[in-house]
Design a protein around this motif. Structure first.
Motif, PDB file in Angstrom:
ATOM      1  N   PHE A  24       0.832  -1.202   0.000  1.00 35.81           N
ATOM      2  CA  PHE A  24       0.000   0.000   0.000  1.00 35.81           C
ATOM      3  C   PHE A  24       0.866   1.252   0.000  1.00 35.81           C
ATOM      4  O   PHE A  24       0.629   2.186  -0.767  1.00 35.81           O
ATOM      5  N   TRP A  25       1.870   1.305   0.871  1.00 30.29           N
ATOM      6  CA  TRP A  25       2.699   2.510   0.967  1.00 30.29           C
ATOM      7  C   TRP A  25       3.521   2.732  -0.300  1.00 30.29           C
ATOM      8  O   TRP A  25       3.773   3.879  -0.685  1.00 30.29           O
ATOM      9  N   THR A  26       3.890   1.665  -0.980  1.00 31.66           N
ATOM     10  CA  THR A  26       4.553   1.802  -2.279  1.00 31.66           C
ATOM     11  C   THR A  26       3.577   2.400  -3.282  1.00 31.66           C
ATOM     12  O   THR A  26       3.935   3.320  -4.042  1.00 31.66           O
ATOM     13  N   HIS A  27       2.359   1.913  -3.286  1.00 30.44           N
ATOM     14  CA  HIS A  27       1.308   2.444  -4.156  1.00 30.44           C
ATOM     15  C   HIS A  27       1.090   3.939  -3.866  1.00 30.44           C
ATOM     16  O   HIS A  27       0.973   4.761  -4.781  1.00 30.44           O
ATOM     17  N   PHE A  28       1.050   4.288  -2.596  1.00 30.21           N
ATOM     18  CA  PHE A  28       0.856   5.677  -2.193  1.00 30.21           C
ATOM     19  C   PHE A  28       2.009   6.576  -2.679  1.00 30.21           C
ATOM     20  O   PHE A  28       1.777   7.686  -3.169  1.00 30.21           O
ATOM     21  N   ALA A  29       3.233   6.084  -2.566  1.00 36.34           N
ATOM     22  CA  ALA A  29       4.397   6.861  -3.024  1.00 36.34           C
ATOM     23  C   ALA A  29       4.327   7.100  -4.537  1.00 36.34           C
ATOM     24  O   ALA A  29       4.599   8.217  -5.007  1.00 36.34           O
ATOM     25  N   TYR A  30       3.964   6.053  -5.302  1.00 31.37           N
ATOM     26  CA  TYR A  30       3.808   6.231  -6.745  1.00 31.37           C
ATOM     27  C   TYR A  30       2.687   7.218  -7.054  1.00 31.37           C
ATOM     28  O   TYR A  30       2.813   8.057  -7.953  1.00 31.37           O
ATOM     29  N   PHE A  31       1.595   7.130  -6.315  1.00 32.19           N
ATOM     30  CA  PHE A  31       0.474   8.048  -6.491  1.00 32.19           C
ATOM     31  C   PHE A  31       0.945   9.495  -6.317  1.00 32.19           C
ATOM     32  O   PHE A  31       0.646  10.365  -7.139  1.00 32.19           O
ATOM     33  N   LEU A  32       1.666   9.750  -5.229  1.00 31.09           N
ATOM     34  CA  LEU A  32       2.147  11.113  -4.976  1.00 31.09           C
ATOM     35  C   LEU A  32       3.095  11.592  -6.054  1.00 31.09           C
ATOM     36  O   LEU A  32       2.955  12.721  -6.564  1.00 31.09           O
ATOM     37  N   ALA A  33       4.055  10.754  -6.413  1.00 25.34           N
ATOM     38  CA  ALA A  33       5.063  11.161  -7.398  1.00 25.34           C
ATOM     39  C   ALA A  33       4.434  11.455  -8.759  1.00 25.34           C
ATOM     40  O   ALA A  33       4.684  12.516  -9.355  1.00 25.34           O
ATOM     41  N   VAL A  34       3.641  10.543  -9.253  1.00 23.84           N
ATOM     42  CA  VAL A  34       3.047  10.700 -10.581  1.00 23.84           C
ATOM     43  C   VAL A  34       2.070  11.866 -10.600  1.00 23.84           C
ATOM     44  O   VAL A  34       2.084  12.691 -11.528  1.00 23.84           O
ATOM     45  N   ASN A  35       1.221  11.966  -9.593  1.00 22.72           N
ATOM     46  CA  ASN A  35       0.226  13.032  -9.605  1.00 22.72           C
ATOM     47  C   ASN A  35       0.831  14.404  -9.354  1.00 22.72           C
ATOM     48  O   ASN A  35       0.335  15.400  -9.886  1.00 22.72           O
ATOM     49  N   LEU A  36       1.890  14.460  -8.570  1.00 20.73           N
ATOM     50  CA  LEU A  36       2.608  15.731  -8.423  1.00 20.73           C
ATOM     51  C   LEU A  36       3.183  16.157  -9.777  1.00 20.73           C
ATOM     52  O   LEU A  36       3.060  17.322 -10.169  1.00 20.73           O
ATOM     53  N   PHE A  37       3.758  15.208 -10.496  1.00 17.93           N
ATOM     54  CA  PHE A  37       4.271  15.503 -11.837  1.00 17.93           C
ATOM     55  C   PHE A  37       3.149  15.977 -12.756  1.00 17.93           C
ATOM     56  O   PHE A  37       3.300  16.967 -13.480  1.00 17.93           O
ATOM     57  N   LEU A  38       1.995  15.302 -12.720  1.00 14.89           N
ATOM     58  CA  LEU A  38       0.878  15.685 -13.593  1.00 14.89           C
ATOM     59  C   LEU A  38       0.335  17.067 -13.245  1.00 14.89           C
ATOM     60  O   LEU A  38       0.009  17.858 -14.143  1.00 14.89           O
ATOM     61  N   VAL A  39       0.250  17.386 -11.967  1.00 16.80           N
ATOM     62  CA  VAL A  39      -0.238  18.710 -11.561  1.00 16.80           C
ATOM     63  C   VAL A  39       0.747  19.787 -12.029  1.00 16.80           C
ATOM     64  O   VAL A  39       0.336  20.826 -12.569  1.00 16.80           O
ATOM     65  N   LEU A  40       2.047  19.545 -11.826  1.00 13.74           N
ATOM     66  CA  LEU A  40       3.043  20.520 -12.296  1.00 13.74           C
ATOM     67  C   LEU A  40       2.995  20.669 -13.811  1.00 13.74           C
ATOM     68  O   LEU A  40       3.059  21.790 -14.330  1.00 13.74           O
ATOM     69  N   LEU A  41       2.877  19.540 -14.520  1.00 15.73           N
ATOM     70  CA  LEU A  41       2.773  19.584 -15.975  1.00 15.73           C
ATOM     71  C   LEU A  41       1.532  20.364 -16.392  1.00 15.73           C
ATOM     72  O   LEU A  41       1.591  21.201 -17.318  1.00 15.73           O
ATOM     73  N   ASN A  42       0.428  20.134 -15.712  1.00 13.02           N
ATOM     74  CA  ASN A  42      -0.816  20.844 -15.996  1.00 13.02           C
ATOM     75  C   ASN A  42      -0.636  22.355 -15.776  1.00 13.02           C
ATOM     76  O   ASN A  42      -1.060  23.170 -16.611  1.00 13.02           O
ATOM     77  N   LEU A  43      -0.020  22.729 -14.675  1.00  5.55           N
ATOM     78  CA  LEU A  43       0.163  24.151 -14.371  1.00  5.55           C
ATOM     79  C   LEU A  43       1.098  24.836 -15.355  1.00  5.55           C
ATOM     80  O   LEU A  43       0.924  26.020 -15.659  1.00  5.55           O
ATOM     81  N   ILE A  44       2.062  24.088 -15.871  1.00  6.05           N
ATOM     82  CA  ILE A  44       3.012  24.670 -16.829  1.00  6.05           C
ATOM     83  C   ILE A  44       2.400  24.776 -18.218  1.00  6.05           C
ATOM     84  O   ILE A  44       2.539  25.795 -18.900  1.00  6.05           O
ATOM     85  N   THR A  45       1.719  23.700 -18.667  1.00  6.86           N
ATOM     86  CA  THR A  45       1.243  23.669 -20.057  1.00  6.86           C
ATOM     87  C   THR A  45      -0.115  24.338 -20.269  1.00  6.86           C
ATOM     88  O   THR A  45      -0.328  24.976 -21.302  1.00  6.86           O
ATOM     89  N   SER A  46      -1.034  24.169 -19.347  1.00  7.92           N
ATOM     90  CA  SER A  46      -2.355  24.767 -19.537  1.00  7.92           C
ATOM     91  C   SER A  46      -2.940  25.176 -18.186  1.00  7.92           C
ATOM     92  O   SER A  46      -3.854  24.515 -17.682  1.00  7.92           O
ATOM     93  N   PRO A  47      -2.452  26.250 -17.621  1.00  5.02           N
ATOM     94  CA  PRO A  47      -2.908  26.655 -16.299  1.00  5.02           C
ATOM     95  C   PRO A  47      -4.388  27.075 -16.251  1.00  5.02           C
ATOM     96  O   PRO A  47      -4.985  27.091 -15.175  1.00  5.02           O
ATOM     97  N   SER A  48      -4.978  27.370 -17.383  1.00  3.40           N
ATOM     98  CA  SER A  48      -6.373  27.814 -17.368  1.00  3.40           C
ATOM     99  C   SER A  48      -7.364  26.654 -17.228  1.00  3.40           C
ATOM    100  O   SER A  48      -8.508  26.871 -16.854  1.00  3.40           O
ATOM    101  N   TYR A  49      -6.928  25.440 -17.538  1.00  2.00           N
ATOM    102  CA  TYR A  49      -7.805  24.277 -17.428  1.00  2.00           C
ATOM    103  C   TYR A  49      -7.118  23.213 -16.568  1.00  2.00           C
ATOM    104  O   TYR A  49      -6.081  22.670 -16.939  1.00  2.00           O
ATOM    105  N   PHE A  50      -7.687  22.892 -15.431  1.00  2.00           N
ATOM    106  CA  PHE A  50      -7.059  21.961 -14.496  1.00  2.00           C
ATOM    107  C   PHE A  50      -7.499  20.532 -14.788  1.00  2.00           C
ATOM    108  O   PHE A  50      -8.341  19.945 -14.112  1.00  2.00           O
TER     109      PHE A  50
END
Length: 145
Positions: free
Chosen positions: A80-106
């Motif tokens: 579970f904790w491995t799954h949680f770590a992957y969740f945080l890493a990938v989704n943090l990357f996706l949120v940053l990518l979203n904010l950089i590429t298209s901040p007007s649409y989340f």
């Protein structure tokens, strides 16, 4: 004394003997006394060596079962904790990518919510489920090791 009453006392005595022997075996394992001392105590109480041996085998099987369950629970928690770590890493990357590429649409909210729902169910199955599914998973895991 009737046969039913004799059986009742015999069964209760047997259960009491089982409990006493299990406590004694636990103390033996902790080094409080030796196998010979345990045998002497059993014979003083009128417990045959066969009953002592049978009880010891049951106790050892019970200890092995408990150890296996603890190992299984540790395995599931780590997964579970491995799954949680992957969740945080990938989704943090996706949120940053979203904010950089298209901040007007989340758009990153969709994978965060979808994966978060799956993560919630994973957490539930590891930490909250005391159901038959947990027992089935334990038995399946046990056959694989």
């Amino acid at each position: 004394m009737s046969k039913i009453t004799a059986n009742y006392f015999s069964n209760n005595l047997s259960e009491d003997v089982q409990q006493i022997l299990q406590k004694a075996l636990t103390r033996k394992q902790e080094g409080e006394f030796s196998r010979e001392q345990l045998s002497e105590m059993a014979s003083e109480l009128g417990i045959s060596s066969n009953i002592l041996e049978t009880t010891e085998q049951k106790w050892l099987a019970q200890q092995e079962e408990e150890r296996s369950r603890r190992t299984f629970n540790t395995f599931r928690r780590r997964a579970f904790w491995t799954h949680f770590a992957y969740f945080l890493a990938v989704n943090l990357f996706l949120v940053l990518l979203n904010l950089i590429t298209s901040p007007s649409y989340f758009w990153a909210i969709f994978p965060v919510l979808g994966w978060g729902l799956g993560l919630f169910f994973h957490w539930w199955s590891v930490y909250q489920s005391k159901s038959e599914d947990n027992e089935i998973a334990f038995q399946k895991w046990r056959t694989q090791i």
